[in-house]
Design an enzyme around this catalytic site. Structure first.
Site, PDB file in Angstrom:
ATOM      1  N   PHE A  92      -0.974  -4.474   7.856  1.00 42.44           N
ATOM      2  CA  PHE A  92      -1.577  -5.452   8.760  1.00 42.44           C
ATOM      3  C   PHE A  92      -0.961  -6.839   8.581  1.00 42.44           C
ATOM      4  O   PHE A  92      -0.901  -7.618   9.526  1.00 42.44           O
ATOM      5  CB  PHE A  92      -3.090  -5.502   8.511  1.00 42.44           C
ATOM      6  N   GLU A  93      -0.471  -7.131   7.395  1.00 37.84           N
ATOM      7  CA  GLU A  93       0.113  -8.436   7.094  1.00 37.84           C
ATOM      8  C   GLU A  93       1.586  -8.549   7.495  1.00 37.84           C
ATOM      9  O   GLU A  93       2.155  -9.639   7.480  1.00 37.84           O
ATOM     10  CB  GLU A  93      -0.030  -8.757   5.604  1.00 37.84           C
TER      11      GLU A  93
ATOM     12  N   TRP B  80       0.862  -1.183   0.000  1.00 35.29           N
ATOM     13  CA  TRP B  80       0.000   0.000   0.000  1.00 35.29           C
ATOM     14  C   TRP B  80       0.897   1.231   0.000  1.00 35.29           C
ATOM     15  O   TRP B  80       1.810   1.325   0.810  1.00 35.29           O
ATOM     16  CB  TRP B  80      -0.886  -0.033   1.243  1.00 35.29           C
TER      17      TRP B  80
ATOM     18  N   ARG C 186     -10.297   2.939  12.084  1.00 33.03           N
ATOM     19  CA  ARG C 186      -9.471   1.808  11.701  1.00 33.03           C
ATOM     20  C   ARG C 186      -7.976   2.117  11.771  1.00 33.03           C
ATOM     21  O   ARG C 186      -7.166   1.250  12.072  1.00 33.03           O
ATOM     22  CB  ARG C 186      -9.868   1.373  10.287  1.00 33.03           C
TER      23      ARG C 186
ATOM     24  N   HIS D 292       2.343  16.151   0.201  1.00 29.45           N
ATOM     25  CA  HIS D 292       2.511  15.098   1.207  1.00 29.45           C
ATOM     26  C   HIS D 292       3.236  13.889   0.623  1.00 29.45           C
ATOM     27  O   HIS D 292       4.084  13.292   1.288  1.00 29.45           O
ATOM     28  CB  HIS D 292       1.166  14.668   1.782  1.00 29.45           C
TER      29      HIS D 292
END
Length: 165
Positions: A61-62, A25, A92, A131
């Site tokens: 998360f992985e 990501w 989240r 950003h």
């Protein structure tokens, strides 16, 4: 081509094997950490190609599960995690951040293999050029910093191991 270590510091890190687990990501930003990791390894007299093995996972998360499997494999002296967990304006963000960071600490404590985090969790990230450019540059710096911490920790652990023998 492997470099021959010449200093006591590089002798203490000769032959290291480091796994780098990176979230896909925001890959264009996150993988900039690899530039910093490579640069710091080279600065400290190590060949990045001989030292690093890279693994990609879908998201942050992985990372902890992959880090655990790599640590348990016995093939790596350390694991470095790279990711960007952005605040999408929903709760989240905090859950994922806590799960990833807590998971990385647990892997390290459960396996005895040091795990290092270049998983950034900015409160404010907006998907616009200012950003994206800032965080891309910041990830290079974080790659350098995490590598420096990793090598210093591994040197210290090797010294402790030598004392125990």
């Amino acid at each position: 081509m492997n470099q021959i270590p010449t200093s006591a510091s590089s002798l203490a890190t000769a032959g290291l094997r480091i796994a780098v687990v990176s979230a896909s990501w925001h890959r264009d930003i996150v993988e900039r950490a690899h530039e910093g990791i490579d640069a710091e390894l080279a600065r400290q007299g190590l060949d990045p190609a001989a030292t690093l093995t890279h693994f990609a996972v879908p998201g942050a998360f992985e990372i902890p599960l992959h880090a655990k499997k790599l640590a348990e494999s016995g093939r790596f002296d350390a694991v470095v995690a790279c990711g960007l967990i952005v605040n999408g304006g929903i709760y989240r963000h905090e859950f994922v951040t806590s799960a990833v960071i807590d998971g990385l600490m647990r892997v390290q404590l459960d396996t005895g293999v040091p795990v290092f985090s270049a998983v950034l969790t900015p409160r404010d990230f907006h998907d616009h050029e200012e950003h994206r450019s800032f965080f891309a540059t910041h990830f290079v710096k974080k790659g350098e910093e995490v590598t420096s911490a990793c090598l210093a920790t591994l040197r210290g652990l090797r010294q402790l191991q030598a004392l125990a023998q």
